[in-house]
Design a protein around this motif. Sequence first.
Motif, short mmCIF file in Angstrom:
data_model
loop_
_atom_site.label_atom_id
_atom_site.label_comp_id
_atom_site.label_asym_id
_atom_site.label_seq_id
_atom_site.Cartn_x
_atom_site.Cartn_y
_atom_site.Cartn_z
N SER A 177 0.85 -1.18 0.00
CA SER A 177 0.00 0.00 0.00
C SER A 177 0.88 1.23 0.00
O SER A 177 1.87 1.31 0.73
CB SER A 177 -0.89 0.00 1.24
N ASP A 178 0.53 2.19 -0.84
CA ASP A 178 1.27 3.44 -0.88
C ASP A 178 0.77 4.42 0.18
O ASP A 178 1.28 5.52 0.29
CB ASP A 178 1.16 4.06 -2.29
N GLY A 179 -0.26 4.01 0.93
CA GLY A 179 -0.75 4.83 2.03
C GLY A 179 -1.76 5.89 1.64
O GLY A 179 -2.27 6.59 2.49
N ASP A 180 -2.03 6.02 0.35
CA ASP A 180 -2.97 7.05 -0.09
C ASP A 180 -4.13 6.44 -0.89
O ASP A 180 -4.72 7.10 -1.73
CB ASP A 180 -2.25 8.11 -0.92
N GLY A 181 -4.42 5.18 -0.63
CA GLY A 181 -5.50 4.51 -1.33
C GLY A 181 -5.04 3.75 -2.56
O GLY A 181 -5.83 3.10 -3.22
N ARG A 182 -3.76 3.84 -2.89
CA ARG A 182 -3.23 3.12 -4.04
C ARG A 182 -2.46 1.89 -3.59
O ARG A 182 -1.82 1.89 -2.54
CB ARG A 182 -2.29 4.01 -4.85
N ILE A 183 -2.52 0.86 -4.40
CA ILE A 183 -1.72 -0.34 -4.19
C ILE A 183 -0.65 -0.36 -5.28
O ILE A 183 -0.95 -0.17 -6.45
CB ILE A 183 -2.58 -1.61 -4.25
N VAL A 184 0.58 -0.57 -4.87
CA VAL A 184 1.71 -0.58 -5.80
C VAL A 184 2.10 -2.03 -6.04
O VAL A 184 2.21 -2.82 -5.11
CB VAL A 184 2.90 0.20 -5.22
N LEU A 185 2.31 -2.36 -7.29
CA LEU A 185 2.74 -3.70 -7.69
C LEU A 185 4.05 -3.53 -8.44
O LEU A 185 4.10 -2.85 -9.47
CB LEU A 185 1.68 -4.34 -8.59
N ARG A 186 5.14 -4.09 -7.91
CA ARG A 186 6.46 -3.92 -8.51
C ARG A 186 7.18 -5.25 -8.61
O ARG A 186 6.92 -6.16 -7.83
CB ARG A 186 7.33 -3.00 -7.65
#
Length: 74
Positions: free
Chosen positions: A50-59
């Motif tokens: 979680s990027d903490g702002d409602g976004r999920i990061v996939l890397r």
Amino acid sequence: MADAEGSWRIHPVIREPAEVSVESDGRVELPSGLLAEAGINVGEDLLAFSDGDGRIVLRRASDAINDLLRQGTL
């Protein structure tokens, strides 16, 4: 396409958003075209956070680990 000065410009790619749903067990399936556009190959290890702002990061796990070692952040 060349502009008036003779230099070449790359037109932005129009991307179609993919609507996905969270299943009752928490799984989310991503369309293979979305993964292909991101250059993610079958069998590649990924890191999701979680990027903490409602976004999920996939890397890619390798990219995330390299960033963590070099910069101290994901």
